[in-house]
Design a protein around this motif. Structure first.
Motif, short mmCIF file in Angstrom:
data_model
loop_
_atom_site.label_atom_id
_atom_site.label_comp_id
_atom_site.label_asym_id
_atom_site.label_seq_id
_atom_site.Cartn_x
_atom_site.Cartn_y
_atom_site.Cartn_z
N ASN A 22 -74.61 -91.52 21.96
CA ASN A 22 -73.46 -91.61 21.09
C ASN A 22 -72.20 -91.54 21.95
O ASN A 22 -72.00 -90.57 22.67
CB ASN A 22 -73.48 -90.47 20.08
CG ASN A 22 -72.42 -90.60 19.02
OD1 ASN A 22 -71.51 -91.42 19.14
ND2 ASN A 22 -72.52 -89.81 18.00
N HIS A 24 -69.20 -90.95 21.18
CA HIS A 24 -68.18 -90.02 20.68
C HIS A 24 -68.77 -88.63 20.53
O HIS A 24 -69.89 -88.48 20.07
CB HIS A 24 -67.65 -90.48 19.32
CG HIS A 24 -67.25 -91.93 19.30
ND1 HIS A 24 -66.17 -92.41 20.01
CD2 HIS A 24 -67.79 -93.00 18.70
CE1 HIS A 24 -66.07 -93.71 19.81
NE2 HIS A 24 -67.05 -94.10 19.03
N SER A 41 -63.79 -101.91 16.41
CA SER A 41 -64.90 -100.99 16.16
C SER A 41 -64.45 -99.54 16.15
O SER A 41 -65.14 -98.65 16.60
CB SER A 41 -65.98 -101.19 17.23
OG SER A 41 -65.44 -100.90 18.51
N THR A 55 -69.48 -93.40 15.13
CA THR A 55 -70.07 -94.72 15.28
C THR A 55 -70.01 -95.46 13.94
O THR A 55 -69.78 -94.85 12.89
CB THR A 55 -71.53 -94.61 15.72
OG1 THR A 55 -72.27 -93.93 14.72
CG2 THR A 55 -71.65 -93.88 17.05
N ARG A 56 -70.23 -96.74 13.98
CA ARG A 56 -70.24 -97.54 12.76
C ARG A 56 -71.33 -97.05 11.80
O ARG A 56 -71.13 -96.99 10.60
CB ARG A 56 -70.46 -99.01 13.11
CG ARG A 56 -70.46 -99.91 11.91
CD ARG A 56 -70.66 -101.34 12.34
NE ARG A 56 -70.65 -102.20 11.18
CZ ARG A 56 -70.87 -103.48 11.21
NH1 ARG A 56 -71.11 -104.07 12.36
NH2 ARG A 56 -70.85 -104.20 10.11
N SER A 57 -72.48 -96.70 12.34
CA SER A 57 -73.58 -96.21 11.52
C SER A 57 -73.20 -94.92 10.79
O SER A 57 -73.47 -94.77 9.59
CB SER A 57 -74.81 -95.97 12.39
OG SER A 57 -75.86 -95.43 11.62
#
Length: 74
Positions: A22, A24, A41, A55-57
Motif C-alpha cells: 500500500n 499510503h 488517482s 487507495t482506489r480500492s
C-alpha cells in the motif's frame, strides 16, 4: 551466468513486492465522515477530523458512516 540469473530474479522479486504494498500509510481508526476524489488517482477519506490518502480500492469500499479500517477488508 548463474549469478546474473539470480540477480535478475532477486530484482524482479523486489519489484513485485514493492508494487504490492500500500503506497499510503494507514489512517486513524474511526468513522468515515467525508470522502474526497481528487484529480487522477488521488483519493482520500476523512476520519474523525483527519484527512488522509487511500487507495482506489479503499475509497470504493469505505462510505460515509462506515468504520475505517474495517471497511477496507472484504
Amino acid at each position: 551466468m548463474r549469478r546474473l540469473t539470480l540477480t535478475a530474479l532477486a530484482l524482479t522479486l523486489v519489484a513485485v513486492l514493492t508494487a504490492c504494498q500500500n503506497p499510503h500509510p494507514p489512517g486513524p481508526t474511526g468513522k468515515v465522515t467525508d470522502r474526497h476524489k481528487g484529480t487522477g488517482s488521488r483519493y482520500s477519506l476523512t476520519v474523525t477530523g483527519h484527512k488522509f490518502r487511500v487507495t482506489r480500492s479503499d475509497y470504493r469500499h469505505c462510505y460515509r458512516g462506515s468504520h475505517y479500517p474495517t471497511c477496507t477488508h472484504r
